[in-house]
Design a protein around this motif. Structure first.
Motif, short mmCIF file in Angstrom:
data_model
loop_
_atom_site.label_atom_id
_atom_site.label_comp_id
_atom_site.label_asym_id
_atom_site.label_seq_id
_atom_site.Cartn_x
_atom_site.Cartn_y
_atom_site.Cartn_z
N PHE A 162 0.81 -1.21 0.00
CA PHE A 162 0.00 0.00 0.00
C PHE A 162 0.86 1.27 0.00
N GLY A 163 2.16 1.13 0.15
CA GLY A 163 3.06 2.28 0.22
C GLY A 163 3.42 2.84 -1.14
N ALA A 164 4.23 3.88 -1.13
CA ALA A 164 4.59 4.58 -2.37
C ALA A 164 5.30 3.67 -3.35
N VAL B 97 5.09 -0.98 -7.60
CA VAL B 97 5.57 -2.33 -7.95
C VAL B 97 4.38 -3.25 -8.23
N SER B 98 3.37 -3.20 -7.40
CA SER B 98 2.18 -4.04 -7.60
C SER B 98 1.56 -3.79 -8.97
N ALA B 99 1.44 -2.51 -9.34
CA ALA B 99 0.87 -2.16 -10.64
C ALA B 99 1.75 -2.64 -11.79
N ALA B 100 3.08 -2.52 -11.64
CA ALA B 100 4.00 -2.95 -12.69
C ALA B 100 3.94 -4.46 -12.88
N VAL B 101 3.87 -5.18 -11.77
CA VAL B 101 3.80 -6.65 -11.84
C VAL B 101 2.50 -7.08 -12.51
N LYS B 102 1.41 -6.42 -12.16
CA LYS B 102 0.13 -6.76 -12.80
C LYS B 102 0.14 -6.40 -14.28
N SER B 103 0.74 -5.25 -14.62
CA SER B 103 0.81 -4.83 -16.02
C SER B 103 1.62 -5.81 -16.86
N ALA B 104 2.57 -6.50 -16.21
CA ALA B 104 3.38 -7.49 -16.92
C ALA B 104 2.65 -8.82 -17.09
N PHE C 151 0.64 -3.72 6.34
CA PHE C 151 0.36 -3.51 7.76
C PHE C 151 -0.89 -2.65 7.95
N ALA C 152 -1.10 -1.74 7.01
CA ALA C 152 -2.28 -0.86 7.09
C ALA C 152 -3.54 -1.65 6.76
N PRO C 153 -4.68 -1.19 7.25
CA PRO C 153 -5.94 -1.86 6.91
C PRO C 153 -6.29 -1.66 5.44
N VAL C 154 -7.14 -2.52 4.93
CA VAL C 154 -7.53 -2.45 3.51
C VAL C 154 -8.15 -1.10 3.17
N THR C 155 -8.79 -0.47 4.14
CA THR C 155 -9.40 0.84 3.88
C THR C 155 -8.36 1.90 3.52
N LYS C 156 -7.09 1.65 3.84
CA LYS C 156 -6.02 2.60 3.54
C LYS C 156 -5.31 2.28 2.22
N ALA C 157 -5.76 1.26 1.52
CA ALA C 157 -5.14 0.90 0.24
C ALA C 157 -5.35 2.01 -0.78
N PRO C 158 -4.34 2.33 -1.59
CA PRO C 158 -4.51 3.36 -2.62
C PRO C 158 -5.62 2.98 -3.59
N ALA C 159 -6.29 3.97 -4.11
CA ALA C 159 -7.37 3.73 -5.06
C ALA C 159 -6.88 2.95 -6.28
N ALA C 160 -5.61 3.15 -6.63
CA ALA C 160 -5.05 2.47 -7.81
C ALA C 160 -5.01 0.95 -7.64
N LEU C 161 -5.13 0.47 -6.41
CA LEU C 161 -5.08 -0.97 -6.17
C LEU C 161 -6.46 -1.61 -6.06
N GLN C 162 -7.50 -0.84 -6.26
CA GLN C 162 -8.84 -1.42 -6.23
C GLN C 162 -8.97 -2.48 -7.33
N GLY C 163 -9.52 -3.62 -6.96
CA GLY C 163 -9.63 -4.72 -7.92
C GLY C 163 -8.52 -5.75 -7.75
N VAL D 296 -6.19 -8.32 -5.23
CA VAL D 296 -6.37 -9.04 -3.97
C VAL D 296 -5.70 -8.22 -2.89
N LEU D 297 -6.46 -7.77 -1.89
CA LEU D 297 -5.94 -6.91 -0.84
C LEU D 297 -6.02 -7.63 0.51
N ILE D 298 -4.90 -7.66 1.20
CA ILE D 298 -4.83 -8.31 2.52
C ILE D 298 -4.18 -7.30 3.47
N GLY D 299 -4.98 -6.68 4.31
CA GLY D 299 -4.48 -5.63 5.18
C GLY D 299 -4.44 -6.00 6.64
N ALA D 300 -3.94 -5.06 7.46
CA ALA D 300 -3.83 -5.22 8.91
C ALA D 300 -2.99 -6.44 9.28
#
Length: 230
Positions: A14-16, A21-28, A37-49, A51-55
């Protein structure tokens, strides 16, 4: 680089850097599970869609195991893990606290150890990948970076040891060693710096995607500097 069909977990996602990196890996072409460590509610909007595992406290072995198992279950297996979760503290030795060293070890080394160990039973196939985030400062530390650099040196040694353990199974383990990454937080902390000399998150992501790919099958145990012009 083509990661089509690969299933990759990214910690600190969820960090900068982790979100790029997550987006680049998915784009590939890979399927991606984002762990943080942060809850799913803190995930960046760009990661919507995704698999998110928070907290998840990856410093806790049981929590790390549960998170990695959940990632593998939701992705239908696991072919690689990118260990980005970590932290930084600037503190001089003379007026610092030994607790900082414990904290830096926990968030930078123990997280990588726990996540990697949890992933190992799922990665025992040729072509599986582990990529860790080290730091250029672990090679040559500056004032105020003792605890952080020592912890990242631990990541480097863990990378080398695990690479040697897994080399006969065709599983590679490598680390990238960034200098200052050009993020909004780093710009705010160092407003007078020359930002154009720093390494971009996208550049770090490109290197990680290569290390996850089949084209990097001959690279293992490597500690690869990516320092821009710092």
């Amino acid at each position: 680089m083509n990661l089509s069909g690969k299933r990759i977990a990214v910690t600190g996602a969820f960090g900068a850097l982790g979100s790029v990196v997550s987006a680049a890996v998915k784009s590939a072409g890979a399927s991606v599970a984002c762990v943080d460590f942060a809850p799913v509610t803190k995930a960046p909007a760009a990661l919507q869609g995704y698999v998110l595992i928070g907290a998840v406290d990856l410093g806790n072995a049981a929590a790390a195991s549960a998170a990695i198992q959940s990632a593998a279950s939701q992705l239908g297996g696991l072919d690689g893990i990118v260990n980005i979760a970590g932290g930084f503290r600037w503190e001089m030795v003379a007026d610092g606290d030994a607790a900082t060293w414990d904290f830096m070890f926990n968030v930078n080394v123990r997280t990588v150890l726990n996540a990697s160990k949890a992933a190992l039973p799922l990665l025992r196939t040729p072509g599986a990948r582990i990529v860790n985030i080290g730091a250029a400062g672990a090679v040559k530390a500056a004032a105020g970076m003792g605890a952080y650099a020592a912890a990242k040196a631990g990541v480097a040694r863990l990378t080398e040891a695990l690479a040697d353990e897994l080399k006969d199974g065709g599983v590679t383990v490598n680390a990238v060693l960034p200098s200052i990454i050009d993020t909004a937080a780093n710009r705010a902390d160092m407003p007078g710096a020359q930002f154009d000399r720093w390494v971009k998150p996208e550049q770090v992501a490109d290197l990680i995607v290569f290390l996850l790919s089949d084209r990097a099958s001959a690279v293992t145990g490597a500690l690869i500097p990516i320092t821009g012009r710092v």
